[in-house]
Design a protein around this motif. Structure first.
Motif, PDB file in Angstrom:
ATOM      1  N   UNK A  65       0.832  -1.208   0.000  1.00 42.88           N
ATOM      2  CA  UNK A  65       0.000   0.000   0.000  1.00 42.88           C
ATOM      3  C   UNK A  65       0.869   1.261   0.000  1.00 42.88           C
ATOM      4  N   UNK A  66       1.998   1.180   0.688  1.00 42.54           N
ATOM      5  CA  UNK A  66       2.937   2.313   0.709  1.00 42.54           C
ATOM      6  C   UNK A  66       3.404   2.596  -0.715  1.00 42.54           C
ATOM      7  N   UNK A  67       3.743   1.528  -1.454  1.00 40.69           N
ATOM      8  CA  UNK A  67       4.234   1.704  -2.829  1.00 40.69           C
ATOM      9  C   UNK A  67       3.180   2.410  -3.677  1.00 40.69           C
ATOM     10  N   UNK A  68       1.921   2.039  -3.495  1.00 43.65           N
ATOM     11  CA  UNK A  68       0.845   2.698  -4.247  1.00 43.65           C
ATOM     12  C   UNK A  68       0.742   4.177  -3.885  1.00 43.65           C
ATOM     13  N   UNK A  69       0.834   4.453  -2.579  1.00 46.08           N
ATOM     14  CA  UNK A  69       0.711   5.842  -2.124  1.00 46.08           C
ATOM     15  C   UNK A  69       1.843   6.693  -2.706  1.00 46.08           C
ATOM     16  N   UNK A  70       3.042   6.107  -2.748  1.00 44.42           N
ATOM     17  CA  UNK A  70       4.187   6.861  -3.282  1.00 44.42           C
ATOM     18  C   UNK A  70       3.999   7.196  -4.759  1.00 44.42           C
ATOM     19  N   UNK A  71       3.335   6.296  -5.471  1.00 51.38           N
ATOM     20  CA  UNK A  71       3.077   6.555  -6.895  1.00 51.38           C
ATOM     21  C   UNK A  71       2.040   7.638  -7.083  1.00 51.38           C
ATOM     22  N   UNK A  72       1.067   7.639  -6.179  1.00 45.70           N
ATOM     23  CA  UNK A  72      -0.102   8.482  -6.389  1.00 45.70           C
ATOM     24  C   UNK A  72       0.075   9.926  -5.912  1.00 45.70           C
ATOM     25  N   UNK A  73       0.892  10.122  -4.879  1.00 43.11           N
ATOM     26  CA  UNK A  73       1.007  11.466  -4.289  1.00 43.11           C
ATOM     27  C   UNK A  73       2.439  11.972  -4.364  1.00 43.11           C
ATOM     28  N   UNK A  74       2.569  13.306  -4.439  1.00 44.62           N
ATOM     29  CA  UNK A  74       3.899  13.908  -4.364  1.00 44.62           C
ATOM     30  C   UNK A  74       4.254  14.090  -2.884  1.00 44.62           C
TER      31      UNK A  74
END
Ligand code: SAM
Length: 259
Positions: A65-74
């Motif tokens: 989930x962290x990896x997804x968040x890093x992709x989605x937000x600056x």
């Protein structure tokens, strides 16, 4: 890619847009406020919170989930702390902190006790929890729900159950009903226990065997005469005492302790 919900991390993701809107409206984020979300998951609340605040901090344990968040937000939008919220030092996030989250139900009680330790720098907290836990948090003396969690949290916070959320609002669908609860720290002057660790030990002892009388459960702390002097009947059970009674017992014990 779809994410497979992990039971061990208590993952039930909010999927009802009306409920999500209602929760975020209840939190009422204002631009620039210092807010942290525990367990952002797939971002159901993170998106609208971020949009209203401009910047949000999150604490999440699941690497995928962290990896997804890093992709989605600056990084300007989202500060991500990867790890266990139970071990996270919320004091590092600064004062006037607002803490929110749809909390993992498998660790709800320990997380509430952990967060209570940061009350001095918290403005407020809004959580989704199992309804049964929320009922215990806000319970009044004399009710079956009233226990250690009620006393220790009510000592530190004013709390209110805001509204209930049905299982169908989540994917996967949990077995239990949920509720939103709001906690606001009491002013420091209202926290009158001289020794809060001792207060915690006394409350744990009293409710450890809730069918027994205070005379029995608190024997190692205080005798009948001293309870009587506080206007407390030693023949009562733990659930009959108000938070202020527990504080009075703890303070009498602290005064009696050898210096
Ligand atoms: N906020 C999302 C939502 O409403 O859809 C997810 C809520 S889900 C009930 C709980 C979230 O907390 C998951 O993302 C899970 O990975 C995360 N989590 C579980 N245990 C955690 C822990 N000890 N520390 C930080 N996050 C945790």
């Amino acid at each position: 890619m779809t994410h497979r919900a992990r039971k061990r991390f208590g993952q039930n993701f909010l999927s009802d847009p009306n409920i999500i809107r209602k929760i975020v409206d209840t939190i009422a984020p204002q631009p620039g406020q210092n807010m942290v979300e525990i367990g952002p998951g797939l971002g159901a609340m993170t998106d609208p919170l971020c949009a209203r605040l401009g910047h949000l901090t999150v604490v999440e344990i699941d690497r995928d989930l962290i990896a997804r968040l890093r992709e989605r937000y600056t990084p300007e939008q989202l500060t991500i702390h990867e790890g266990d919220a139970l071990k996270f030092d919320f004091a590092t996030l600064g004062p006037d902190l607002r803490i929110v989250g749809n909390l993992p139900y498998n660790i709800s009680t320990p997380i509430l006790f952990h967060l209570a330790g940061f009350a001095a720098q918290v403005r407020d907290m809004s959580f989704m929890l199992q309804k049964e836990v929320v009922m215990r948090m806000v319970a009044d003396p004399g009710s079956g729900d009233y226990g250690r969690l009620s006393v220790m949290l009510q000592y530190r916070f004013r709390m209110a159950r805001v509204f209930d959320v049905p299982p169908g609002a989540f994917r996967p669908v949990p077995k239990v009903m949920s509720s939103i609860v709001r906690l606001v720290p009491r002013p420091p002057a209202a926290l009158t226990a001289k020794d809060e660790v001792l207060l915690g030990r006394i409350v744990a002892a009293a409710f450890g065997q809730r069918r027994k009388t205070l005379r029995n459960t608190l024997r190692e702390f205080i005798d009948d005469a001293a309870l009587g002097a506080l206007g407390i009947d030693p023949g009562l059970r733990a659930e009959r005492l108000a938070v202020a009674d527990y504080v009075a017992i703890a303070n009498a014990c602290a005064d009696a302790a050898p210096a």
